[in-house]
Write an enzyme that holds these catalytic residues in place. Sequence first.
Site, short mmCIF file in Angstrom:
data_model
loop_
_atom_site.label_atom_id
_atom_site.label_comp_id
_atom_site.label_asym_id
_atom_site.label_seq_id
_atom_site.Cartn_x
_atom_site.Cartn_y
_atom_site.Cartn_z
N LYS A 48 0.81 -1.23 0.00
CA LYS A 48 0.00 0.00 0.00
C LYS A 48 0.84 1.27 0.00
CE LYS A 48 -3.97 -1.97 -0.18
NZ LYS A 48 -4.91 -1.79 -1.27
N1 PMP Z 1 -3.43 -8.16 1.52
C1 PMP Z 1 -3.56 -7.23 2.47
C2 PMP Z 1 -3.00 -7.52 3.81
C3 PMP Z 1 -4.21 -6.02 2.21
O1 PMP Z 1 -4.35 -5.11 3.18
C4 PMP Z 1 -4.76 -5.81 0.93
C5 PMP Z 1 -5.49 -4.52 0.64
N2 PMP Z 1 -6.82 -4.46 1.06
C6 PMP Z 1 -4.63 -6.81 -0.04
C7 PMP Z 1 -3.94 -7.96 0.28
C8 PMP Z 1 -5.23 -6.70 -1.42
O2 PMP Z 1 -4.61 -5.71 -2.20
P1 PMP Z 1 -5.51 -4.84 -3.17
O3 PMP Z 1 -6.32 -3.93 -2.32
O4 PMP Z 1 -4.52 -4.10 -4.01
O5 PMP Z 1 -6.38 -5.74 -3.95
#
Ligand code: PMP
Length: 346
Positions: A48
């Site tokens: 992120k």
């Molecule tokens: N794994 C974790 C620990 C996350 O916080 C997130 C984000 N919500 C994701 C995977 C998935 O990533 P994305 O939001 O880019 O689909």
Amino acid sequence: MIKNNQVFDNVLDLIGNTPLIRLNRITSKLKGRFFAKVEAFNPGHSSKDRVALHIIEAAERKGILKPGDTIIETTSGNTGFSLAMISIIKGYNCILAVSSKSSSDKIDILKTMGATVYVCPANVKADDPRSYYEVAKRLHKAHKGSVYINQYFNDLNIDAHYKTTGPEIWKQTEGKITHLVACSGTGGTISGTSKYLKEQNPNIKVVGVDAYGSVLKTYHETGVFDENEIYPYRIEGLGKNLIPKATDFSVIDKFVKVTDEESAHSARLIAKTEGLFVGYTSGAAMQAVFQLEALGEFDANDVVVVIFPDHGSRYMSKVYSDKWMQEQGFLSSENYETEKTTQYPH
Ligand code: PMP
């Protein structure tokens, strides 16, 4: 003045360019070559960081974000950490609406990083006024001049991964990648990375990882948003109870669903076999790889990249706590050996 490529002006200079690490023991019985894109190497310990920096810098370029302004977001924790970290460096206030499903570790970390945190109930509909989406919208209205990051509905979320994660993986595998396996939450990671990779080679197979209790897989297969599929589950950051605009379903070939229990054990197995201490969804992604292999998805020459989104330290009171695992009934199953602390004999 000390200036060389080993010295950085601040932590933000370390975002992105995470390593691709070969998986050895955990995949020794599987056909194909497996590599993990380990996003915990970002300074905020998750993928992120890329999204937060990209969206904030776009807002700065547009002139809608100036030092002293407020950033607002809904987050299961990782985006919050990245936003809080960047806010400190760049001088913004950071307000976060967090799901009550987020681990207490994550919430404490956000507060430590100077953010104001509102904890909202996890098991309500997305349009319920108590949901973290609705709380964030109200906070945005209440704080004049604030910027709402809105990662679920912001195209820049996809763009961040299109510009960084995708090109990094292409370069790191020397264009040899055949499969990408990635968790889907907002969908930004899988959509942006896949879009870039498929532009280089349309034959690359992209598999999304979804949770039981989430609507993504069925929506991808049928175009139907089936509300009846929604029920609480434990993995944080994976799957959704709405259809995020930040998911480009057209660049995802298929979805695989994984259980809370198997993902938890897969996360523990990554630590024990590879020495990589990564988060719950990394276990989910690994579990998806195991399931895909069982379905005969991979050949010996395949190059499979699996994204490990964050670091294990955020789950000390969950997957990496034997007490929590026992409370979930995850250590009582006959399939798994109960993991005990060994007592030194007196
Ligand atoms: N794994 C974790 C620990 C996350 O916080 C997130 C984000 N919500 C994701 C995977 C998935 O990533 P994305 O939001 O880019 O689909």
